[in-house]
Design an enzyme around this catalytic site. Structure first.
Site, PDB file in Angstrom:
ATOM      1  N   ASP A  69      34.917   3.180  84.659  1.00  0.00           N
ATOM      2  CA  ASP A  69      34.826   4.249  83.651  1.00  0.00           C
ATOM      3  C   ASP A  69      35.060   5.548  84.460  1.00  0.00           C
ATOM      4  OD1 ASP A  69      34.586   5.887  81.388  1.00  0.00           O
ATOM      5  OD2 ASP A  69      32.697   4.727  80.497  1.00  0.00           O
ATOM      6  N   GLU A  92      27.432  14.125  67.177  1.00  0.00           N
ATOM      7  CA  GLU A  92      27.106  12.718  67.758  1.00  0.00           C
ATOM      8  C   GLU A  92      28.347  12.388  68.452  1.00  0.00           C
ATOM      9  OE1 GLU A  92      26.581   9.279  64.867  1.00  0.00           O
ATOM     10  OE2 GLU A  92      28.396  10.157  63.697  1.00  0.00           O
TER      11      GLU A  92
END
Length: 583
Positions: free
Chosen positions: A248, A459
């Protein structure tokens, strides 16, 4: 360069060709190819390539593309065939854009053929901001939809990949976002086998996913992007994975900065590569040159990773004559074409979940003289698309979709009603500065469509530039800001109210469930979502979506967010009765 160089000779296998190519590189050149932004090596005819591309629900961040519902909305269709078709469109448009850009020598980020999708993490806690990117809380549903998506992205050619998919974030990753760089997700063998790993295993063994991305966190003590247990023992030895692993983004530096399993950057990159992390999203792998000098890593271990990366590029046809690669002739005209947009609208309709209806829906457009469309998400483009999104050529908000649908004589009243999460719309206004306007609109109308919920500014991912609200996770399951007050004020007018929730996750709308006659959950329904919502409200489309997550009654009943035990989580193990159950 000899004509007969093995790596250019299509009679050899990709593995033989990749090994030959890597054998011709210097150590510096090899390391340069292990960064997501890989420079050209002109003497070998290797063009520059940027590995970082996103295709979660449409080609993302690279200009105009067909924009489908957010992943959680696609999951609500429970439809493998639909996911396959959507992924086919994404890879078709990705191919078209890649070749068009490359011809203009534009090889920048988000323009390659390696899509870092799908996100098959289990949405185990409804507070997680990135749960919207997943296919929900169930390992079986996640597996089936993930396999279909990967097959659609990668195509079925016996030799070449249409595009490369990526199973992420391996493994046991689902918040808290604010702690992901230092967090240790501790999971039992049982939960690993039954919940956290099945989708990854199926994507490797059944869908033959080309790439796997490691997560930021540690799992049972080991950082995922350098975990011998996850990357060597399970992924390669047990499951037989033969593609490449990427980190990542900037995850490798967490090894020494936050997880503190290593002391220096060279130690961190050596740990990652030794355990089979081949590509670095970021730039830390530059330290491999120092690690090699210090004897922390061998050139053979570096060769192994670079060979895997070159095999992927070869499988994508990057070293072969265009006429031999079946996907190079996809024309730019397919991007955002009529057929693709029709599929996006169909997907938006299939994503919609009717949570409640006390005989108020469908509305009869011939009988309604006036309609009030109210709420912070009523005319919001951001609430249509969620995160990891591309740019659509047309957006249809709920307000616009209703306006398209009703007769020109129908009066439409609109009020934002309140800000999505602040206590006022105008910075200099008083608290609740739009609520009375909304009440006036409701009083003047025959019926109210109230559009509440969330968007990706609330979110989403920790540190994401659009995230205006906390770390990306929700503090609780309640409607944020003044949305509850707005709903109660509009309801108090006595007019019939239909609540439309645009959200990427479960909300605890117990008051609405008791009082409001109809509730439609629309997720982030895609660029044309307003058209789909209107078609359901007026009865042209039957809402067929099902919940891929549990809607809980309270935040209080949830286990601690940092607890990765599945006990009392999701429909499989929860003890209380759900507000709206899975499925």
């Amino acid at each position: 360069m000899s004509e007969k160089a093995v790596y250019l000779n299509t009679n050899y296998s990709f593995e033989e060709r990749a090994k030959d190519l890597v054998s011709r590189m210097t150590l510096e050149e090899k390391v340069s190819q292990m960064l997501h932004s890989s420079p050209a090596i002109e003497r070998l005819g290797i063009p520059a390539y940027n590995w970082w591309n996103e295709g979660l629900h449409g080609v993302a961040r690279a200009g105009t593309a067909t924009m489908f519902p957010q992943a959680i909305g696609m999951a609500a269709s429970f439809d493998e065939e639909l996911l396959f078709k959507i992924a086919e469109v994404i890879s078709t448009e990705g191919r078209a854009k890649h070749h068009a850009y490359a011809k203009k020598n534009d090889r920048g980020i988000y323009k390659g053929l390696t899509f870092w999708s799908p996100n098959i993490n289990i949405f185990r806690d409804p507070r997680w901001g990135r749960g919207q990117e997943t296919y929900g809380e169930d390992p079986y549903l996640t597996t089936r939809l993930g396999v279909a998506f990967v097959k659609g992205i990668q195509g079925d050619h016996p030799k070449y990949l249409k595009a490369a998919a990526c199973a992420k974030h391996y493994a046991v990753h689902s918040g808290p976002e604010a702690e992901r760089h230092r967090f240790d997700a501790v999971a039992s063998k049982k939960d690993m086998a039954e919940t956290y790993l099945p989708a990854f295993k199926a994507l490797v063994q059944e869908a033959h996913v080309e790439s796997v991305m490691g997560a930021y966190n540690r799992t049972n003590g080991e950082p995922c992007c350098g975990s011998k247990t996850l990357l060597v023992d399970i992924l390669r030895n047990e499951w037989g994975f033969d593609g490449h692993v990427t980190s990542d983004c900037w995850a490798i530096q967490d090894f020494h900065l936050h997880h503190q399993v290593t002391a220096t950057a060279p130690e961190s990159v050596a740990l990652a590569v030794r355990n089979g992390c081949d590509l670095n999203c970021g730039n830390l792998f530059g330290n491999l040159l120092i690690a090699h000098q210090e004897g922390l890593i061998t050139e053979e271990e570096i060769d192994r990773s670079v060979t895997r990366l070159m095999i992927t590029r070869m499988r994508l046809g990057m070293f072969d004559p265009e006429e031999q690669v079946p996907y190079t002739s996809i024309p730019f005209e397919v991007v955002d074409c009529k057929e693709h947009r029709a599929l996006a609208l169909e997907a938006s309709k299939k994503a919609l979940v009717l949570l409640k209806n006390d005989n108020i829906l469908p509305l009869d457009k011939n009988k309604i003289k006036s309609i009030a469309v109210i709420g912070p998400n009523a005319d919001s483009r951001q609430a249509l698309v969620g995160n990891y999104e591309g740019t659509a050529s047309e957006y249809v908000t709920v307000l616009e979709g209703i306006r398209e649908y009703v007769s020109p004589d129908t009066r439409i009243y609109y009020s934002m009603g309140c800000h999505l999460f602040k206590d006022r719309v105008q910075n200099l206004g008083e608290v609740g500065d739009r609520i009375q306007e909304a009440v006036c609109c409701a009083e003047a109308a025959d019926v109210v469509v109230l559009c509440l919920g969330l968007d990706a500014s609330i979110e989403g991912e920790e540190m994401h530039e659009s995230n205006a609200f906390g770390s990306g996770d929700k503090p609780d399951l309640n409607l944020p800001g003044q949305q509850q007050e707005l709903m109660q004020a509009v309801y108090a007018t006595g007019k019939p109210v239909i609540l439309v929730l645009l959200t990427g996750s479960a909300l605890s709308v117990t008051w609405a469930d008791e009082k409001i006659p109809a509730i439609l959950n629309a997720w982030y329904p895609g660029a044309l979502g307003g058209r789909a919502i209107a078609s359901v409200l007026f009865g042209e489309t039957n809402p067929s979506g099902r919940l891929p997550v549990t809607f809980y009654r309270t935040t209080e009943e949830l286990p601690d967010f940092t607890d990765y035990a599945m006990n009392n989580r999701t429909y499989r193990y929860m003890k209380n009765e759900a507000l709206y159950p899975f499925g």
